[in-house]
Design a protein around this motif. Sequence first.
Motif, mmCIF file in Angstrom:
data_model
loop_
_atom_site.group_PDB
_atom_site.id
_atom_site.type_symbol
_atom_site.label_atom_id
_atom_site.label_comp_id
_atom_site.label_asym_id
_atom_site.label_seq_id
_atom_site.Cartn_x
_atom_site.Cartn_y
_atom_site.Cartn_z
ATOM 1 N N THR A 65 5.686 -27.056 35.848
ATOM 2 C CA THR A 65 6.552 -28.081 35.272
ATOM 3 C C THR A 65 7.743 -28.278 36.201
ATOM 4 O OG1 THR A 65 5.952 -27.431 33.024
ATOM 5 C CG2 THR A 65 7.941 -28.762 33.291
ATOM 6 N N HIS A 67 11.435 -29.503 37.480
ATOM 7 C CA HIS A 67 12.761 -29.754 36.928
ATOM 8 C C HIS A 67 13.670 -30.236 38.054
ATOM 9 C CE1 HIS A 67 12.078 -27.784 32.982
ATOM 10 N NE2 HIS A 67 11.215 -27.046 33.667
ATOM 11 N N THR A 71 19.250 -28.507 37.739
ATOM 12 C CA THR A 71 19.102 -27.878 36.425
ATOM 13 C C THR A 71 19.593 -26.433 36.463
ATOM 14 O OG1 THR A 71 17.119 -29.208 36.026
ATOM 15 C CG2 THR A 71 17.492 -27.347 34.566
ATOM 16 N N VAL A 75 19.181 -23.151 31.543
ATOM 17 C CA VAL A 75 18.671 -24.361 30.879
ATOM 18 C C VAL A 75 17.196 -24.550 31.208
ATOM 19 C CG1 VAL A 75 18.860 -26.878 30.761
ATOM 20 C CG2 VAL A 75 20.930 -25.468 30.814
ATOM 21 N N LYS A 76 16.836 -24.296 32.450
ATOM 22 C CA LYS A 76 15.433 -24.425 32.860
ATOM 23 C C LYS A 76 14.543 -23.466 32.074
ATOM 24 C CE LYS A 76 14.422 -22.819 36.931
ATOM 25 N NZ LYS A 76 14.346 -22.694 38.404
ATOM 26 N N LYS A 79 14.165 -24.689 28.457
ATOM 27 C CA LYS A 79 13.180 -25.766 28.348
ATOM 28 C C LYS A 79 11.762 -25.205 28.385
ATOM 29 C CE LYS A 79 16.082 -29.456 30.276
ATOM 30 N NZ LYS A 79 16.028 -30.311 29.083
ATOM 31 N N GLU A 82 10.957 -23.606 25.012
ATOM 32 C CA GLU A 82 10.706 -24.590 23.960
ATOM 33 C C GLU A 82 9.246 -25.039 23.926
ATOM 34 O OE1 GLU A 82 15.198 -26.584 23.851
ATOM 35 O OE2 GLU A 82 13.592 -27.531 25.007
ATOM 36 N N THR A 83 8.501 -24.795 24.998
ATOM 37 C CA THR A 83 7.083 -25.177 25.042
ATOM 38 C C THR A 83 6.145 -24.027 24.698
ATOM 39 O OG1 THR A 83 6.719 -24.623 27.391
ATOM 40 C CG2 THR A 83 7.677 -26.789 26.898
ATOM 41 N N ARG A 174 14.312 -17.458 22.370
ATOM 42 C CA ARG A 174 14.635 -18.894 22.420
ATOM 43 C C ARG A 174 15.994 -19.158 21.761
ATOM 44 N NH1 ARG A 174 10.697 -20.931 19.351
ATOM 45 N NH2 ARG A 174 9.225 -21.068 21.092
ATOM 46 N N GLU A 178 19.344 -20.643 23.480
ATOM 47 C CA GLU A 178 20.004 -21.837 22.941
ATOM 48 C C GLU A 178 21.504 -21.594 22.799
ATOM 49 O OE1 GLU A 178 17.929 -22.493 19.311
ATOM 50 O OE2 GLU A 178 16.286 -23.620 20.245
ATOM 51 N N CYS A 181 23.176 -21.307 26.355
ATOM 52 C CA CYS A 181 23.245 -22.614 27.015
ATOM 53 C C CYS A 181 24.251 -23.524 26.324
ATOM 54 C CB CYS A 181 21.863 -23.264 27.043
ATOM 55 S SG CYS A 181 20.690 -22.438 28.154
#
Length: 293
Positions: A65, A67, A71, A75-76, A79, A82-83, A174, A178, A181
């Motif tokens: 993926t 970015h 970034t 944060v990377k 993200k 989150e997947t 996660r 969050e 970040c």
Amino acid sequence: MTTLREQLTVLVPTFNRPDRLLRVLRYYSASQCPVSMRVLDSSATPIDARAIEPFVAHGTDVSVTPHAPTTPALVKVLKGLETVSTPYVVIWADDDFLIPDAFEEGVRLLSENPQISLVHGQSGLFRLDDGRLQWVAPYPQRAILEETASARLRNHFRRYSVTFYSIHRTEALRKNFEQICRLGLDWHTWGELALSALGVIQGKACLMDRLYMVREAHAAMGSAEIRNARGLDPFDVLTDATFAREHGSYEMFRDCLVPELVRQDQMNTASAREVIKQAFWPYLVEQMEKKWC
């Protein structure tokens, strides 16, 4: 029967190190790692999709993926988290070697012991020079098994070790990312410290009696080395207003730990703040001694 691939996902953040990333992919494929690997690439020139085709063709479950290069590292990873749909996750640095055979035991320990928040194992460190092995040494990973969150936090900072590359519970990690970040804490200073502290506040750190990870030693491998390269003084980290605006502050670090410590140990805010100060003091003293002694 649930397979390991259904339980664990590997995330590999990478930035401008295509040689090391390809080395990890070759190792991952050769070891027949039985879990999905998701590469999070923010390089100025992301790895060409054709470069990973041989690994996919070989049956390896790997994807990339891209970015933006700007970034922030945390944060990377957020993200990427989150997947993730598996209950457990491990972050694999692009210059390290994790031992896939240890993943199954780590996942089992987490699934059978809800009081454990993260699992790692015996680890090592090596140094290369022009492709030649120069030395090998232990890389400290510790068990932190006290019953209360306060005791675990004190233990953790009394002899600090990085927990970032352990096997974690996905949902908890996660949420921790969050929070970090959202506060804008810098990875190489308060961000790393807050993430590791939250992990041991939320549960025990388990140490498997087996090889788990081998890390390559180099100038950009760790937060302490990067802080030194940037000229970041431990005293300035605490007192300099410009630094605080760019990287975060002790107050932000402390206050992101307080609610979790209050919840875990059923204490009030004032008591939680005092515990964090007492726990953090030995770490600060050690960092200053390294700088000035």
